[in-house]
Design a protein around this motif. Structure first.
Motif, mmCIF file in Angstrom:
data_model
loop_
_atom_site.group_PDB
_atom_site.id
_atom_site.type_symbol
_atom_site.label_atom_id
_atom_site.label_comp_id
_atom_site.label_asym_id
_atom_site.label_seq_id
_atom_site.Cartn_x
_atom_site.Cartn_y
_atom_site.Cartn_z
ATOM 1 N N GLY A 165 16.720 -4.722 -4.478
ATOM 2 C CA GLY A 165 18.000 -4.969 -3.827
ATOM 3 C C GLY A 165 18.504 -3.709 -3.152
ATOM 4 N N PRO A 166 19.657 -3.776 -2.481
ATOM 5 C CA PRO A 166 20.207 -2.599 -1.795
ATOM 6 C C PRO A 166 20.482 -1.442 -2.751
ATOM 7 C CG PRO A 166 21.315 -4.610 -1.081
ATOM 8 C CD PRO A 166 20.455 -4.993 -2.249
ATOM 9 N N TYR A 167 20.462 -0.241 -2.195
ATOM 10 C CA TYR A 167 20.823 1.015 -2.870
ATOM 11 C C TYR A 167 19.771 1.511 -3.862
ATOM 12 C CZ TYR A 167 25.321 0.103 -0.733
ATOM 13 O OH TYR A 167 26.307 -0.150 0.197
ATOM 14 N N SER A 168 18.577 0.968 -3.812
ATOM 15 C CA SER A 168 17.515 1.489 -4.672
ATOM 16 C C SER A 168 17.057 2.852 -4.174
ATOM 17 C CB SER A 168 16.317 0.533 -4.685
ATOM 18 O OG SER A 168 15.206 1.128 -5.328
ATOM 19 N N PRO A 169 16.865 3.830 -5.069
ATOM 20 C CA PRO A 169 16.323 5.119 -4.645
ATOM 21 C C PRO A 169 14.814 5.070 -4.419
ATOM 22 C CG PRO A 169 16.697 5.118 -7.004
ATOM 23 C CD PRO A 169 17.245 3.815 -6.502
ATOM 24 N N GLY A 170 14.167 4.002 -4.903
ATOM 25 C CA GLY A 170 12.719 3.862 -4.742
ATOM 26 C C GLY A 170 12.336 2.429 -4.442
ATOM 27 N N ARG A 311 10.677 9.560 3.204
ATOM 28 C CA ARG A 311 10.671 10.422 2.013
ATOM 29 C C ARG A 311 12.063 10.989 1.734
ATOM 30 N NH1 ARG A 311 6.437 11.454 5.190
ATOM 31 N NH2 ARG A 311 4.311 11.230 4.394
ATOM 32 N N GLU A 312 12.767 11.325 2.787
ATOM 33 C CA GLU A 312 14.126 11.832 2.634
ATOM 34 C C GLU A 312 15.074 10.723 2.204
ATOM 35 O OE1 GLU A 312 17.769 13.691 5.355
ATOM 36 O OE2 GLU A 312 15.769 13.415 6.224
ATOM 37 N N ALA A 313 14.894 9.548 2.782
ATOM 38 C CA ALA A 313 15.782 8.426 2.473
ATOM 39 C C ALA A 313 15.576 7.905 1.055
ATOM 40 C CB ALA A 313 15.558 7.303 3.482
ATOM 41 N N PHE A 314 14.323 7.930 0.585
ATOM 42 C CA PHE A 314 14.018 7.312 -0.697
ATOM 43 C C PHE A 314 13.133 8.211 -1.559
ATOM 44 C CE2 PHE A 314 14.630 3.677 2.258
ATOM 45 C CZ PHE A 314 15.814 3.215 1.699
ATOM 46 N N PRO A 315 13.735 9.234 -2.157
ATOM 47 C CA PRO A 315 12.941 10.161 -2.980
ATOM 48 C C PRO A 315 12.286 9.483 -4.177
ATOM 49 C CG PRO A 315 15.313 10.526 -3.281
ATOM 50 C CD PRO A 315 15.161 9.611 -2.099
ATOM 51 N N GLY A 316 12.820 8.336 -4.596
ATOM 52 C CA GLY A 316 12.203 7.630 -5.718
ATOM 53 C C GLY A 316 10.815 7.116 -5.408
ATOM 54 N N GLY A 321 3.424 9.983 -5.485
ATOM 55 C CA GLY A 321 2.432 10.939 -5.005
ATOM 56 C C GLY A 321 1.471 10.363 -3.982
ATOM 57 N N VAL A 322 1.917 9.339 -3.252
ATOM 58 C CA VAL A 322 1.065 8.649 -2.284
ATOM 59 C C VAL A 322 1.809 8.552 -0.960
ATOM 60 C CG1 VAL A 322 -0.072 6.458 -1.733
ATOM 61 C CG2 VAL A 322 -0.045 7.285 -4.093
ATOM 62 N N ASP A 323 1.081 8.744 0.134
ATOM 63 C CA ASP A 323 1.654 8.462 1.440
ATOM 64 C C ASP A 323 1.489 6.964 1.676
ATOM 65 O OD1 ASP A 323 2.460 8.152 4.031
ATOM 66 O OD2 ASP A 323 1.154 9.705 4.873
ATOM 67 N N PHE A 324 2.545 6.207 1.449
ATOM 68 C CA PHE A 324 2.457 4.759 1.551
ATOM 69 C C PHE A 324 2.252 4.281 2.988
ATOM 70 C CE2 PHE A 324 4.857 4.724 -2.580
ATOM 71 C CZ PHE A 324 3.895 4.040 -3.303
ATOM 72 N N PHE A 325 2.429 5.175 3.956
ATOM 73 C CA PHE A 325 2.354 4.768 5.359
ATOM 74 C C PHE A 325 1.331 5.614 6.117
ATOM 75 C CE2 PHE A 325 6.560 4.000 3.576
ATOM 76 C CZ PHE A 325 6.582 2.609 3.632
ATOM 77 N N ASP A 326 0.173 5.826 5.486
ATOM 78 C CA ASP A 326 -0.918 6.571 6.105
ATOM 79 C C ASP A 326 -1.737 5.593 6.952
ATOM 80 O OD1 ASP A 326 -3.007 8.161 6.845
ATOM 81 O OD2 ASP A 326 -3.466 8.900 4.827
ATOM 82 N N TYR A 327 -1.221 5.313 8.133
ATOM 83 C CA TYR A 327 -1.858 4.328 8.994
ATOM 84 C C TYR A 327 -3.224 4.802 9.485
ATOM 85 C CZ TYR A 327 2.818 2.224 9.089
ATOM 86 O OH TYR A 327 4.035 1.644 8.741
ATOM 87 N N ALA A 328 -3.403 6.102 9.639
ATOM 88 C CA ALA A 328 -4.700 6.625 10.079
ATOM 89 C C ALA A 328 -5.782 6.299 9.052
ATOM 90 C CB ALA A 328 -4.607 8.129 10.305
ATOM 91 N N ALA A 329 -5.453 6.447 7.771
ATOM 92 C CA ALA A 329 -6.419 6.111 6.727
ATOM 93 C C ALA A 329 -6.733 4.618 6.727
ATOM 94 C CB ALA A 329 -5.878 6.547 5.368
ATOM 95 N N GLU A 330 -5.705 3.817 6.974
ATOM 96 C CA GLU A 330 -5.929 2.373 7.041
ATOM 97 C C GLU A 330 -6.833 2.023 8.223
ATOM 98 O OE1 GLU A 330 -1.652 0.951 5.101
ATOM 99 O OE2 GLU A 330 -2.194 0.336 7.129
ATOM 100 N N ASP A 331 -6.591 2.638 9.376
ATOM 101 C CA ASP A 331 -7.415 2.365 10.547
ATOM 102 C C ASP A 331 -8.860 2.777 10.310
ATOM 103 O OD1 ASP A 331 -5.274 1.301 11.927
ATOM 104 O OD2 ASP A 331 -4.797 3.177 12.979
ATOM 105 N N ALA A 332 -9.057 3.916 9.648
ATOM 106 C CA ALA A 332 -10.415 4.368 9.345
ATOM 107 C C ALA A 332 -11.091 3.398 8.374
ATOM 108 C CB ALA A 332 -10.372 5.779 8.759
ATOM 109 N N TRP A 333 -10.348 2.909 7.412
ATOM 110 C CA TRP A 333 -10.907 1.949 6.439
ATOM 111 C C TRP A 333 -11.307 0.662 7.145
ATOM 112 C CZ3 TRP A 333 -9.893 -2.938 4.603
ATOM 113 C CH2 TRP A 333 -10.424 -3.284 3.350
ATOM 114 N N LEU A 334 -10.446 0.174 8.040
ATOM 115 C CA LEU A 334 -10.753 -1.053 8.768
ATOM 116 C C LEU A 334 -11.952 -0.866 9.685
ATOM 117 C CD1 LEU A 334 -7.097 -2.071 9.677
ATOM 118 C CD2 LEU A 334 -8.641 -3.384 8.196
ATOM 119 N N ALA A 335 -12.051 0.288 10.334
ATOM 120 C CA ALA A 335 -13.155 0.533 11.237
ATOM 121 C C ALA A 335 -14.494 0.605 10.494
ATOM 122 C CB ALA A 335 -12.918 1.857 12.001
#
Length: 337
Positions: A165-170, A311-316, A321-335
């Motif tokens: 819901g709204p106002y979650s730190p993570g 990361r600044e908006a949601f420190p939680g 310890g993961v970059d949840f939005f590493d699109y380059a890694a996803e593209d490499a995996w798909l390729a």
């Protein structure tokens, strides 16, 4: 209420006011939620300061709702003021449970360490030992302190599932929401997209707080939504709520070293809470479902990341310890497929 300006506290204050309670909203800075009515009294209380909570309680209160109690010391703080508190409602966590082999959330990173819980998990399932080594052990220590004082301070302990819901730190939902905002056309999910980590919307948790406040007693209850959707179902619901269409790519097994396919819900085995006890003891009925609650969450998340890095908006979320939005890694995996 202690912790009134956090994610859970904001919703709980509103629920209690609507039920006719006179609410004093306590937080470290004494802030307010813009949706609270004017009659809500806000006070600044730092519970770590000697005597601060006792001073705030004054002559006493009918109910103390504690959203930010985390360990045995906080439990002793409340029981030490039992003569001024009619009853308490305290937020605990579903992370306290362990399976028949002693596996729990503290062992999940070990080989075959993720618990194999019964489905659904009842409140009678065993917990980790109390202690101060982890979030789970501290929550159990808190519970034990309050349960031991049942004759002096009736306390309802709500074992919250994955709060959303709204106002979650993570906010876990950001994993899908940001992809939709970024125009990302694909979602890659490990474990076949079948992972289930039972959620609870803040409004459902607030409803449990409201019911427990009106019915004092010593009890431990799960707090969860009426649905326990899989991560793939969550993704489909968020896409539908945002009006986008995307491809979901599923693969069996855990994420690899590149962590492609990993989400904040990803688990090899499901975790689902039994809500029968809350229904029986409090007359609990959920006030919202998962999909129905999404528009408010999405609106909040979209505004929060509009001009800030996630990361600044949601420190939680950074704690994973993961970059949840590493699109380059996803593209490499798909390729490479």
């Amino acid at each position: 209420m202690l912790g009134a300006t956090g994610q859970i506290g904001r919703a709980a204050v509103r629920a209690l006011v609507e039920d006719g309670w006179e609410v004093t909203a306590a937080s470290r800075r004494g802030g307010r939620d813009e949706r609270w009515p004017a009659e809500v009294r806000s006070v600044a209380v730092d519970r770590t300061e000697e005597g601060a909570l006792a001073t705030a309680l004054g002559g006493g209160t009918d109910v103390l709702v504690d959203v930010v109690a985390f360990d045995a010391a906080h439990g002793r703080q409340l029981t030490g003021l039992a003569e001024r508190i009619g009853s308490a409602v305290v937020i605990s966590s579903a992370a306290v449970y362990q399976d028949a082999q002693g596996r729990n959330f503290d062992t999940q990173d070990e080989p075959d360490g993720f618990p194999d819980y019964p489905l659904p998990v009842p409140e009678t399932l065993g917990t980790v030992a109390p202690g101060d080594s982890s979030y789970s052990t501290r929550k159990v220590a808190l519970e034990r302190e309050l349960l031991a004082a049942a004759g002096r301070l009736p306390a309802t302990l709500l074992r919250a599932a994955a709060v959303h819901g709204p106002y979650s730190p993570g906010p876990r939902e950001l994993w899908f929401v940001k992809r939709a905002l970024d125009g990302r056309p694909v979602r890659i999910l490990a474990e076949g997209g079948r992972s289930v980590f039972h959620p609870v919307h803040v409004d459902n948790l607030a409803e449990l707080v409201r019911l427990a406040a009106a019915q004092p007693g010593t009890r431990v209850l799960n707090a969860a939504d009426p649905q326990a959707p899989s991560v793939a179902e969550i993704g489909a619901a968020i896409d539908a709520a945002m009006g986008v269409s995307s491809e979901t790519v599923l693969f069996d097994g855990a994420p690899g070293k590149d962590m492609v396919g990993y989400t904040p819900w990803t688990t090899p085995r499901p975790m689902v809470c039994d809500m029968a006890a809350a229904e029986r003891e409090l007359g609990y009925r959920p006030v919202t479902g998962y999909a129905e609650s999404l528009p408010g969450t999405i609106e909040y998340l979209a505004a929060a990341v509009a001009e800030r890095d996630w990361r600044e908006a949601f420190p939680g979320l950074v704690k994973y310890g993961v970059d949840f939005f590493d699109y380059a890694a996803e593209d490499a995996w798909l390729a490479a497929r």
